[in-house]
Scaffold this motif. Structure first.
Motif, PDB file in Angstrom:
ATOM      1  N   GLN A 215     -16.725  -3.372  34.810  1.00 27.59           N
ATOM      2  CA  GLN A 215     -16.206  -3.283  33.435  1.00 27.59           C
ATOM      3  C   GLN A 215     -15.359  -4.522  33.094  1.00 27.59           C
ATOM      4  O   GLN A 215     -15.441  -5.035  31.968  1.00 27.59           O
ATOM      5  CB  GLN A 215     -15.369  -2.014  33.286  1.00 27.59           C
ATOM      6  N   ARG A 216     -14.553  -4.983  34.057  1.00 26.51           N
ATOM      7  CA  ARG A 216     -13.728  -6.180  33.793  1.00 26.51           C
ATOM      8  C   ARG A 216     -14.604  -7.406  33.545  1.00 26.51           C
ATOM      9  O   ARG A 216     -14.361  -8.194  32.623  1.00 26.51           O
ATOM     10  CB  ARG A 216     -12.800  -6.436  34.982  1.00 26.51           C
ATOM     11  N   GLU A 217     -15.623  -7.579  34.365  1.00 27.35           N
ATOM     12  CA  GLU A 217     -16.494  -8.740  34.207  1.00 27.35           C
ATOM     13  C   GLU A 217     -17.274  -8.685  32.899  1.00 27.35           C
ATOM     14  O   GLU A 217     -17.557  -9.717  32.296  1.00 27.35           O
ATOM     15  CB  GLU A 217     -17.462  -8.811  35.397  1.00 27.35           C
ATOM     16  N   GLU A 218     -17.615  -7.462  32.465  1.00 28.15           N
ATOM     17  CA  GLU A 218     -18.353  -7.315  31.205  1.00 28.15           C
ATOM     18  C   GLU A 218     -17.437  -7.198  29.998  1.00 28.15           C
ATOM     19  O   GLU A 218     -17.910  -7.140  28.855  1.00 28.15           O
ATOM     20  CB  GLU A 218     -19.261  -6.085  31.289  1.00 28.15           C
ATOM     21  N   GLY A 219     -16.091  -7.140  30.236  1.00 27.80           N
ATOM     22  CA  GLY A 219     -15.150  -7.041  29.129  1.00 27.80           C
ATOM     23  C   GLY A 219     -15.094  -5.677  28.478  1.00 27.80           C
ATOM     24  O   GLY A 219     -14.775  -5.571  27.280  1.00 27.80           O
ATOM     25  N   GLN A 220     -15.396  -4.627  29.225  1.00 25.60           N
ATOM     26  CA  GLN A 220     -15.419  -3.279  28.670  1.00 25.60           C
ATOM     27  C   GLN A 220     -14.176  -2.502  29.111  1.00 25.60           C
ATOM     28  O   GLN A 220     -13.767  -2.568  30.271  1.00 25.60           O
ATOM     29  CB  GLN A 220     -16.681  -2.540  29.132  1.00 25.60           C
ATOM     30  N   CYS A 222     -11.155  -2.897  28.777  1.00 28.94           N
ATOM     31  CA  CYS A 222      -9.995  -3.657  29.262  1.00 28.94           C
ATOM     32  C   CYS A 222      -8.871  -3.538  28.235  1.00 28.94           C
ATOM     33  O   CYS A 222      -9.080  -3.754  27.041  1.00 28.94           O
ATOM     34  CB  CYS A 222     -10.366  -5.124  29.470  1.00 28.94           C
ATOM     35  N   SER A 225      -4.419  -8.279  28.421  1.00 25.09           N
ATOM     36  CA  SER A 225      -4.834  -9.689  28.372  1.00 25.09           C
ATOM     37  C   SER A 225      -3.775 -10.530  29.087  1.00 25.09           C
ATOM     38  O   SER A 225      -2.575 -10.358  28.845  1.00 25.09           O
ATOM     39  CB  SER A 225      -4.987 -10.173  26.922  1.00 25.09           C
ATOM     40  N   HIS A 234      -9.043 -10.779  31.045  1.00 23.74           N
ATOM     41  CA  HIS A 234      -8.945  -9.371  30.643  1.00 23.74           C
ATOM     42  C   HIS A 234      -9.010  -8.485  31.888  1.00 23.74           C
ATOM     43  O   HIS A 234      -9.766  -8.768  32.828  1.00 23.74           O
ATOM     44  CB  HIS A 234     -10.075  -9.005  29.680  1.00 23.74           C
TER      45      HIS A 234
END
Length: 327
Positions: A215-220, A222, A225, A234
């Motif tokens: 989820q962090r790598e896909e920006g979900q 999060c 910042s 993120h």
């Protein structure tokens, strides 16, 4: 000269008497009387003239003597004239030498005046530079003072966090021992206290962290910042708060959704440490140990600090250690 004048006067009187001679006795007597009167008058005139002549002669003699004295003085001065001329020539030469020296002195004075002006300009420039350096030094001293104060606060915070870390480590060990006991009980099939059967899922923790890392790598999902030298990362508030005392204070105590990290951190090192919070693995080059040590110290992730400060293991032991880590 006087006898000659007297002879001339008597000669003139005889000549007049001869010219007036002749006539009767009466005429002769009258003529004689008139001649006598005229002769007496002429004698007086001649005496007056003679006295005046004598006076003029005396005056002329005095004047002549004075002029002779002047001539002798002039002759003496003329005799001394070559000496005076030589003295004047020597004085003129000395005067010319003095004039040349005066010109040289004036030229030297002008040159020294120009050098003095140049030195004054250089001194003014150096004084300006010194003032700027002093102002910069004062500014640097103020910055150093602020940094020292901040370092003191960080040291105090570090001391408190070390105490907390020690207490947390002791709690972690206690929980680890409890978990190991529960695992042994679950594997042996023995019922736990209270007659309940406990079932363990060994891959649940890693699976949960792997899902959060994706989820962090896909920006979900999060909700935090982090800004590091202009770069934004993120992450999840719960993960960072659980893995870092620094983020724990920023997120839970201050309730911040955006955190600005000090500029002393390297963005690449922070990205590696952030990934380590999700995966539990940290890959770093020997040259980057200082950067990772700085990130671990600021974020108060002491397990990373311990790893970075440990001496590097030998190759054989390192291979066995990596094997145990993999298992």
């Amino acid at each position: 000269m006087k006898s000659a004048c007297l002879r001339q006067v008597w000669a003139g009187l005889r000549l007049r008497r001869r010219r007036r001679g002749g006539g009767g006795p009466a005429g002769t007597c009258a003529a004689s009387c008139s001649r006598a009167k005229s002769s007496h008058q002429e004698s007086q005139d001649l005496r007056s003239s003679l006295v005046a002549s004598q006076r003029r002669e005396e005056e002329t003699g005095g004047e002549l003597e004075r002029r002779v004295g002047q001539i002798r003085a002039y002759e003496e001065e003329l005799q001394q004239l070559p000496v005076v001329r030589a003295e004047l020539q020597r004085t003129a030469a000395e005067l010319s030498d003095l004039r040349d020296r005066h010109r040289a002195t004036e030229a030297l004075r002008d040159s020294q005046g120009l050098q003095l002006q140049t030195l004054k300009v250089q001194l003014s420039v150096q004084e300006s530079s010194v003032e700027l350096l002093q102002a910069s030094l004062q500014q640097r001293e103020e910055e150093v003072r602020l940094l020292q104060e901040e370092l003191r606060l960080l040291q105090e915070t570090l001391g408190r966090r070390e105490d907390e870390l020690h207490a947390g480590e002791m709690e972690r060990r206690r929980l680890h021992n409890t978990i190991q006991e529960l695992k042994m009980q679950a594997l042996s099939g023995a019922p736990a206290a209270g007659g309940l059967l406990q079932v363990c899922f060994p891959g649940a923790q890693s699976s949960l962290l792997d899902g959060l890392n994706r989820q962090r790598e896909e920006g979900q999902l999060c909700d935090l910042s982090i800004q590091v030298q202009g770069q934004v990362f993120h992450a999840h508030r719960c993960v960072l708060a659980a893995s870092s005392s620094y983020f724990h204070d920023q997120v839970l105590l201050k309730n911040m959704s955006t955190v600005c990290i000090p500029a002393v951190m390297d963005p690449l090192a922070f990205e590696g440490v952030l990934s380590c919070a999700y995966t539990g693995r940290l890959c770093l080059a020997p040259d980057d140990i200082v950067n990772y040590l700085t990130v671990g110290s600021v974020l108060q992730m002491w397990h990373i600090v311990d790893k970075c400060t440990q001496p590097p293991p030998r190759r054989g032991r390192g291979q066995r250690g990596r094997g145990r880590t993999g298992r």
